[in-house]
Write an enzyme that holds these catalytic residues in place. Structure first.
Site, PDB file in Angstrom:
ATOM      1  N   ASP A 145       0.971  -0.969   0.340  1.00 25.52           N
ATOM      2  CA  ASP A 145       0.173  -0.161  -0.226  1.00 25.52           C
ATOM      3  C   ASP A 145       0.753   0.970  -0.189  1.00 25.52           C
ATOM      4  OD1 ASP A 145      -1.550  -2.310   0.732  1.00 25.52           O
ATOM      5  OD2 ASP A 145      -2.730  -0.783   1.826  1.00 25.52           O
ATOM      6  N   LYS A 208      -6.921   3.638  -3.339  1.00 22.11           N
ATOM      7  CA  LYS A 208      -7.538   2.977  -1.931  1.00 22.11           C
ATOM      8  C   LYS A 208      -7.681   4.546  -1.477  1.00 22.11           C
ATOM      9  CE  LYS A 208      -5.610   1.787   2.555  1.00 22.11           C
ATOM     10  NZ  LYS A 208      -3.960   1.007   3.560  1.00 22.11           N
ATOM     11  N   LYS A 244     -10.560   0.070  -1.926  1.00 23.76           N
ATOM     12  CA  LYS A 244     -10.477  -0.682  -1.023  1.00 23.76           C
ATOM     13  C   LYS A 244     -10.811   0.626  -0.005  1.00 23.76           C
ATOM     14  CE  LYS A 244      -6.683  -1.635   2.635  1.00 23.76           C
ATOM     15  NZ  LYS A 244      -5.579  -2.398   3.193  1.00 23.76           N
TER      16      LYS A 244
END
Lengths: 308, 281
Positions: A145, A208, A244
């Site tokens: 991430d 995300k 996400k």
């Protein structure tokens, strides 16, 4: 009025266009989807899907090997007394904790995600950020991430923001790349839509919402906005990108409304951990308490789930 | 000048310091002794109870964490505000069919009762706690701690004095309360909620649900995050299973005198902690 921006996907193909966002309609649609009532068997299915899509997260300066190990046990078996409860999708930790997590979840099907690239601000030299990513991959992370370079993005240097994601993707090798837009810092739905297209064009496997380090994170309209960006991108390129939500998702109800939004916007095939994740820590306990309520017919309390 | 149009009060619930309607959208009619319609009050559902317990739980550590002296001051402040709303309380009681003099007397007694309990805040530990005579090199003492979140079934009679006499001993020690009320005490309870909202009591320390006590209590008794249920004002016919459900998380079930006053009524909602502290020989 902002003009639409076209990005050329790094994977090839023609430029993709970005649709301007009507903020009022977006919020109204998100609010309408959040009135969806989910009961009994559907509720249980939604709660199980929620668990299967959770990236159980600890991103604290005080994290230790022991804390990560206990988090991993919870990820594998969220409710020790109930074997019907599935494992979560992944644990999400800092690079320094990756080896401990890898050892703890080995052979269980739970993946290890690591934040990297000078998370959460990303304000380090590009070479340092790439080295950070390579380090996390080397320690065994399955998923990485990273944060979007908001400094470059907000200054209008979209090329640089894009190229850094391309470089990050290279550094990931076979690891999945999730790009955090940090929606709360981007200022408008249009900016988020543009950042989403940029990240997807640069090769992100997932986009995300947030780091979880600032307020105004994974709101329902923001998740809807990004889901629409993913739909637009898939329509134009045929490339399927995951979503996400992270930051501020604390209750089961919030989570299943996210499921409704994603399911209605992208289709129910998105409602699995391959394409949808919820980054959270306290959410899991609330979901477990809701399941206990379904099982026993009584309201549960925090004394009846494990302490994080 | 146009004639004034009366603005009737909307009787709502009191949860976490706010006045929401019931999430169910339900209401029920409150009638005077003569059968006149007094109000359409909010009829709380099990989900309102759940939210009220959540509010009470989050308020509890902060309330218990205040000094006993401060809790006494906060309760005394409630009495001050009640004093200034004396006429409103009196008319609420009159509406239930009470004679003027009786209503005034009940308001007086209610405020006196509240002040009496406020005074106990920084004294109950000395009276209910103790130093135990033990053999051995230990200093041994027992001190009371609040049990946590208490659901109170408010008595119907006396409507105001009963309500205050059951709430005060719960919260004075640092518990937080979810009060289930209905029938004759409904309007008194809503008026009390307004007093609490405009005094110094932190939101969530007292939550007031109006409606059918018999509908709400089984949910309270089964709720795993409730520590005690006061059934003093519970309607007859509460099934044994409902009460037995309270055993699962070892809730304290209390049945007491609806209008009594005693430090031991505070003790009903306390846990006693005993500590053995080594001392040298």
């Amino acid at each position: 009025m902002t003009t639409s921006t076209a990005f050329v996907p790094s994977t090839g193909g023609g430029p993709v266009s970005t649709t301007p966002v009507d903020a009022v309609s977006l919020e109204a649609r998100a609010a309408a989807l959040c009135t969806r009532s989910i009961k009994t068997t559907s509720k249980r299915a939604a709660l199980h899907t929620t668990i299967r899509c959770i990236d159980l997260t600890t991103l604290e300066g005080t994290d230790t090997a022991g804390k990560v190990a206990s988090l991993c046990q919870k990820a594998i078996r969220p409710s020790p007394g109930d074997p019907t409860i599935p494992s979560v999708a992944a644990v999400c930790v800092y690079p320094e904790m990756v080896e401990h997590a890898v050892a703890a979840v080995a052979g269980t099907g739970v993946a290890v995600a690591s934040v990297a690239g000078a998370f959460p601000a990303g304000m380090s030299a590009p070479a340092v950020r790439v080295a950070d990513i390579a380090d996390a991959v080397g320690r065994g992370a399955d998923e990485i991430d990273i944060v979007l370079n908001r400094s470059a993005f907000m200054a209008g240097d979209l090329g640089r923001a894009h190229d850094e994601i391309v470089a990050a993707k290279e550094a990931c090798g076979s690891a999945h790349l999730k790009v955090i837009l940090e929606t709360g810092e981007l200022g408008s739905y249009d900016q988020v839509r543009r950042a989403s297209m940029l990240a997807m064009a640069a090769g992100a496997d997932f986009i995300k919402t947030s780091t979880g380090k600032i307020p105004r994170a994974a709101t329902h309209p923001m998740v809807l906005n990004m889901a629409e960006a993913i739909r637009d991108y898939a329509d134009q390129t045929g490339v399927v990108v995951g979503l996400k939500g992270a930051g501020g998702i604390r209750t089961a109800k919030q989570a299943w409304h996210h499921l409704v939004i994603v399911g209605e916007t992208l289709g129910s095939e998105w409602l699995n951990p391959e394409l949808f994740r919820l980054g959270a820590s306290s959410l899991l306990n609330d979901v477990l308490m809701q399941i206990q309520k379904l099982d026993t017919g009584r309201y549960s309390g925090p004394d009846y789930v494990t302490v994080d | 000048m146009a004639e004034h149009m009366p603005v009737d009060k909307t009787f709502k619930l009191f949860i976490g310091g706010a006045f929401p309607r019931s999430e169910s959208g339900r209401t029920f009619q409150v009638h005077s002794a003569d059968g006149d319609l007094l109000a359409n009050a909010a009829k709380a559902s099990r989900k309102d109870l759940r939210e009220a317990v959540k509010a009470a739980r989050s308020a509890q550590p902060g309330w218990a964490g205040r000094t006993a002296y401060n809790r006494g001051q906060v309760l005394y402040r409630v009495a001050e505000v009640m004093e200034s709303r004396r006429s409103e309380f009196t008319s609420v009681l009159r509406a239930t069919g009470m004679a003027a003099r009786a209503a005034r007397t009940e308001v007086d007694r209610s405020i006196d009762r509240w002040v009496w309990y406020a005074g106990w805040a920084d004294k109950l530990h000395h009276v209910l706690g103790t130093v135990n005579p033990v053999v051995g090199p230990y200093f041994n003492f027992t001190f009371p701690e609040p049990t946590g979140v208490v659901v109170v079934a408010a008595p119907d009679d006396p409507p105001l004095l009963g309500l205050l006499s059951r709430i005060a001993p719960v919260i004075v020690s640092g518990n937080t309360a979810v009060v289930a009320t209905g029938g004759p005490s409904t309007l008194a309870a809503v008026t009390l909620a307004e007093v609490l909202a405009t005094s110094d009591v932190p939101g969530g320390v007292v939550n007031v649900l109006t409606g059918e006590k018999g509908e709400l209590l089984p949910w309270a008794l089964g709720h795993m995050d409730v520590n005690s249920v006061d059934l003093t004002g519970a309607p007859d016919g509460l099934e044994n299973e409902a009460v037995a459900a309270a055993a699962d998380n070892v809730k304290r079930i209390v049945r007491s005198d609806p209008a009594g006053a005693s430090p031991y009524m505070i003790g009903d909602f306390l846990e006693m902690k005993t500590v053995w502290h080594p001392i040298g020989r």
